[in-house]
Scaffold this motif. Structure first.
Motif, short mmCIF file in Angstrom:
data_model
loop_
_atom_site.label_atom_id
_atom_site.label_comp_id
_atom_site.label_asym_id
_atom_site.label_seq_id
_atom_site.Cartn_x
_atom_site.Cartn_y
_atom_site.Cartn_z
N MET B 1 0.44 -1.20 -0.29
CA MET B 1 -0.11 -0.27 0.13
C MET B 1 0.84 1.50 0.21
O MET B 1 0.79 2.82 -0.40
CB MET B 1 -0.94 -0.07 0.78
N CYS B 2 1.68 1.28 0.91
CA CYS B 2 2.91 2.62 0.70
C CYS B 2 3.73 2.18 -0.83
O CYS B 2 3.03 3.89 -0.75
CB CYS B 2 3.47 2.63 2.23
N MET B 4 2.46 1.36 -3.33
CA MET B 4 1.78 2.02 -4.06
C MET B 4 1.19 3.99 -4.00
O MET B 4 1.02 4.69 -4.62
CB MET B 4 0.12 2.11 -4.40
N ILE B 5 1.07 4.12 -3.12
CA ILE B 5 1.22 5.74 -2.45
C ILE B 5 2.45 6.81 -2.92
O ILE B 5 2.25 7.51 -3.17
CB ILE B 5 0.65 5.76 -0.70
N GLU B 8 1.87 6.89 -6.39
CA GLU B 8 1.00 7.39 -6.87
C GLU B 8 1.43 9.11 -6.95
O GLU B 8 1.41 10.08 -8.16
CB GLU B 8 -0.29 7.52 -5.97
N TYR B 140 -6.42 -0.92 -2.36
CA TYR B 140 -5.55 -0.25 -2.33
C TYR B 140 -4.65 0.90 -3.40
O TYR B 140 -4.25 2.13 -3.53
CB TYR B 140 -3.97 -1.10 -2.58
N TYR B 141 -5.39 0.25 -5.03
CA TYR B 141 -5.03 1.16 -5.86
C TYR B 141 -6.19 2.49 -5.78
O TYR B 141 -5.54 3.74 -6.22
CB TYR B 141 -5.43 0.66 -6.82
N SER B 144 -4.56 4.71 -3.14
CA SER B 144 -3.35 5.32 -2.99
C SER B 144 -4.03 7.00 -4.09
O SER B 144 -3.42 7.94 -3.38
CB SER B 144 -3.05 4.24 -3.93
#
Lengths: 307, 295
Positions: B1-2, B4-5, B8, B140-141, B144
């Motif tokens: 998740m991190c 992906m953020i 982004e 998550y996407y 993010s």
């Protein structure tokens, strides 16, 4: 027992009332280069999208590296690399920046891998060029680089050589062969360019109208496609003696009903016919047989379409 | 998740749209200061009313003052853009212009453009395939993207507010003695506005995920958050039921939270509307994305 990388069981995808993929059960073993053959709209990309998790299956099972079930499948997809149809990138970014995004998303540690894949596909000299200024061939190479990022164990390439010039085609083919050999990377490659695919694939899946018609290894295909002269004669024993003594033909098999298959002297149909006729052996039938991959594929598809 | 953020945010700072919107925010702030400077000049008004007798000019100017700030109401219904909410338009203060710099109805246009580029743009360019093909969880996407867009939004809003406030402080002064409470008040308004903004972002993201088109996302964003509230505002005050609905909308609460006259209960109400919208539209957005076939 072979290590199975991908297995689908009765996989279906329906759009409206129509099956885009219908009961497809396919198996790809570790180290295989699986050539996926089918016409436009046959269901190749739909199947690939289901494998990569981009679209939902209507029914059936997908097993990747022995994992099925939604979350286990998602976990195992991390070990894949893929190019689906035309490679797409952020046009205002450079190749390196695009790969950096991909690296972050796929949780690949270290930036060294970006240089490695760029070198591998011959894009190391495009440092500041933005992707919007890339040719289609360069985009294809970048797509392959993106798929190879982080050394995936299973590579899925949907039409990877579209838009490539002949020299690049050979380069990419050799690159894929090398990776397959050195890293034992399993590959699923769909392509319309069957001559290219036949240089690469170790097994094939033929799909038409959403149905997988045949799975065949390249050895089996070579055997099936081997060119030969087929004869039906009145006296096979006498014919064989004549062929051996007069024309020095050794590579042949005799089958039931006085049928002889000759795998050499393919250009001497006339001589063979004359020899046998003049020696009182009646030739009921004499044909040159055998196919290349293209002909074999057309034959299979044609057979299916005529059903 | 991190990661992906991180990806982004990495993309956000390399997106041309974001860079252009930051420049637009600076231009809007400068226009806002420039307009307030022109409006604050009584000589400018009187010179434009040359043909009128002096007493008519006085009447006209008095009316203008009233129109600008009708009976100290919290929200001027149907008023959009970067306003000058000064009590005395000839003597504005930076404190008053700070409230007007949040650009009610304008920031939503900028947001629509940003979200169209970041959310719908992934569909139209096909890059969404690269993001979702590796077993990444779609929620998550989506989250993010929401976080990255929110960061972009706070930066754009920050530019608009900071440039306007600093510029007008230089030109007009703060208006009252500046102390720590004033600073905390500014921070409170900015945070509250950002929370209402999150609701707007999440709403436009849901639209963008549903329609997958850059152009239509922008059009719908502009219509829903800028044009429609202005067009239907004539109904305000005529029907109680309409007033209740109107006062629960994001555009109204954006205007409310950035009002000079807003009290803590107004700010809390606006925050609540923002959070509820965020939660509802975020859940709906994730549901839509998860059920989509990515082509």
């Amino acid at each position: 027992m072979k290590n199975i990388v991908l297995r689908t069981h009765k996989l279906c995808k329906k759009y409206g009332g129509e099956f885009a993929v219908n009961n497809v059960s396919m198996t790809i073993n570790k180290g295989d280069i699986y050539g996926f053959i089918g016409r436009n709209g046959a269901g190749k990309t739909t199947l690939i999208r289901m494998i990569t998790g981009l679209i939902h299956k209507t029914s059936g099972e997908i097993e990747l590296f022995g994992c099925s079930g939604i979350s286990a499948l998602d976990q195992s997809r991390i070990m894949m690399g893929c190019v689906i149809e035309t490679p797409t990138f952020y046009n205002n970014m450079t190749a390196r920046e695009n790969l950096e995004v991909s690296r972050l998303v796929r949780n690949i540690p270290g930036k060294k891998c970006i240089d490695e894949v760029l070198n591998l596909v011959g894009l190391r000299d495009v440092n500041k060029k933005k992707v919007k200024n890339f040719s289609l061939g360069m985009k294809q190479r970048l797509g392959i680089a993106n798929a190879l990022l982080g050394n995936p164990r299973f590579l899925i390439l949907d039409e990877p050589i579209n838009g490539l010039d002949p020299v690049s085609m050979v380069e990419i083919r050799e690159l894929l062969k090398k990776i397959n050999k050195e890293k034992n990377m399993t590959m699923l490659i769909s392509s319309h360019i069957l001559s290219e695919l036949s240089e690469l694939a170790t097994c094939y899946g033929i799909i038409n109208n959403g149905k997988l018609l045949e799975e065949i290894t390249s050895e089996e295909l070579n055997e099936k496609c081997k060119r030969y002269i087929e004869l039906k004669v009145s006296n096979a024993k006498k014919a064989v003696v004549l062929l051996e003594t007069e024309l020095n033909i050794k590579n042949y098999v005799v089958q039931e009903n006085n049928i002889i298959k000759i795998y050499s002297h393919l250009g001497q149909i006339g001589n063979i016919n004359t020899l046998l006729s003049t020696n009182q052996v009646t030739v009921d039938k004499i044909l040159s047989k055998g196919q290349n991959l293209e002909e074999y594929f057309l034959n299979i598809i044609g057979g299916e379409d005529n059903v | 998740m991190c990661r992906m953020i991180h990806a982004e945010i990495y993309k956000l700072f390399r997106t041309r749209t974001f860079k252009v919107l930051c420049i637009v925010a600076v231009i809007l702030a400068i226009i806002s200061i420039g307009t307030s400077k022109i409006m604050s000049s009584e000589d400018f008004f009187r010179s434009s009313l040359k043909g009128m007798p002096k007493n008519q000019q006085d009447q006209y100017i008095e009316q203008l003052q009233k129109i600008n700030n009708p009976s100290d109401s919290k929200v001027v219904i149907g008023n959009i853009g970067m306003r000058n909410p000064s009590k005395d338009i000839f003597h504005p203060t930076a404190r008053e212009l700070f409230y007007g710099s949040f650009g009610s109805g304008v920031i939503e246009i900028l947001l629509s453009v940003l979200i169209a580029s970041i959310v719908a743009g992934e569909y139209s360019s096909g890059t969404i395939k690269n993001m979702l093909a590796y077993g990444k969880r779609r929620e998550y996407y989506y989250i993010s993207k929401l976080i990255a867009i929110s960061i972009g939004f706070v930066i754009i809003l920050g530019i608009m507010v900071t440039v306007t406030t600093v510029g007008s402080t230089i030109l007009y002064g703060w208006g009252v003695p500046f102390d720590i409470n004033q600073a905390l008040q500014l921070l409170k308004i900015f945070i509250a506005t950002s929370i209402v903004g999150l609701g707007i972002i999440s709403f436009i993201m849901l639209l963008s995920t549903l329609i997958k088109s850059n152009g239509i996302t922008i059009i719908l964003g502009v219509v829903i958050f800028s044009l429609l509230p202005t067009i239907i505002s004539f109904l305000y005050g005529k029907y109680t039921w309409f007033d209740k609905i109107y006062e629960s909308t994001l555009p109204y609460n954006w205007a409310l939270v950035t009002s000079v006259h807003a009290v803590n209960s107004d700010i809390l109400k606006a925050i609540a509307v923002g959070i509820i919208t965020l939660l509802l539209t975020l859940s709906a957005g994730i549901f839509v994305l998860k059920s989509q076939d990515i082509k």
